[in-house]
Design a protein around this motif. Structure first.
Motif, PDB file in Angstrom:
ATOM      1  N   PRO A 117       0.826  -1.217   0.000  1.00 20.82           N
ATOM      2  CA  PRO A 117       0.000   0.000   0.000  1.00 20.82           C
ATOM      3  C   PRO A 117       0.859   1.266   0.000  1.00 20.82           C
ATOM      4  CG  PRO A 117      -0.003  -1.000   2.169  1.00 20.82           C
ATOM      5  CD  PRO A 117       0.695  -1.972   1.255  1.00 20.82           C
ATOM      6  N   ARG A 138      -7.335  -2.355  -1.255  1.00 21.52           N
ATOM      7  CA  ARG A 138      -7.052  -3.725  -1.713  1.00 21.52           C
ATOM      8  C   ARG A 138      -8.274  -4.402  -2.311  1.00 21.52           C
ATOM      9  NH1 ARG A 138      -3.792  -8.104   1.715  1.00 21.52           N
ATOM     10  NH2 ARG A 138      -2.522  -6.245   1.860  1.00 21.52           N
ATOM     11  N   TYR A 174      -3.994   0.738  -3.022  1.00 21.61           N
ATOM     12  CA  TYR A 174      -3.475  -0.425  -3.742  1.00 21.61           C
ATOM     13  C   TYR A 174      -3.671  -0.312  -5.250  1.00 21.61           C
ATOM     14  CZ  TYR A 174      -2.386  -3.461   0.239  1.00 21.61           C
ATOM     15  OH  TYR A 174      -1.807  -4.019   1.363  1.00 21.61           O
TER      16      TYR A 174
END
Length: 194
Positions: A117, A138, A174
């Motif tokens: 990240p 994510r 992400y």
């Protein structure tokens, strides 16, 4: 490993006037990445929890019309629907050097994924249409969004200069998408901080 301290915030910085935008001369401690073959794990292990590390990708090693996907994977970033170009159209000047990225084969769209990240991303963009930069976590849930409100082609009557700095900040980014519906855009000096 070169490190840079930045202020952390849950708010996305917005610059309506380019004179208040961060330019490359204000970022003194960054890593310029080319197609490095080391381990991205080394980059993240050397960064302390309180001092973010920033990486600026250098596209000059890419060949014109080269598909860009995993060339920077060792730096923790993967591109999708992306090609390197050396613009022949003066409306799309490079910010530095001669090579920029453009969405292709699907025009007007480019995606970026991070292996770890990140919390801040920026790029200099020139677009023929309004451009939207969206950050996702994510699970592909939207975290933040920032917009280049109008076209900023060189030699046009746009109030926005070409190569406008577009940046976005959020915790645990992400994935990113750059989208210019029915348009073309280029990006240069892509940077991200963990």
């Amino acid at each position: 490993m070169v490190k840079e301290a930045i202020l952390k915030s849950d708010k996305i910085p917005k610059f309506n006037n380019s004179e208040f935008a961060v330019d490359s001369s204000q970022i003194h401690h960054q890593t310029l990445a080319t197609e490095w073959q080391g381990s991205v794990k080394e980059v993240y292990e050397t960064a302390s929890a309180n001092t973010p590390s920033c990486i600026a990708l250098n596209f000059e090693d890419l060949k014109c019309f080269e598909t860009v996907e995993r060339q920077y994977e060792s730096w923790g970033v993967i591109f999708t629907n992306c090609i390197a170009i050396q613009p022949s159209n003066p409306a799309f000047p490079a910010h530095s050097g001669s090579t920029v990225l453009m969405g292709s084969p699907k025009s007007g769209s480019l995606e970026v994924s991070f292996l770890q990240p990140v919390n801040w991303v920026s790029a200099f963009v020139t677009s023929s249409q309004r451009l939207i930069l969206t950050a996702y976590d994510r699970d592909r849930q939207m975290l933040a969004q920032t917009v280049l409100p109008a076209a900023n082609l060189a030699n046009s009557d746009s109030s926005i200069a070409p190569n406008a700095l577009l940046s976005i900040a959020a915790n645990n980014i992400y994935h990113l998408t750059f989208s210019a519906f029915d348009g073309q855009f280029t990006l240069d000096n892509f940077r991200f901080c963990v």
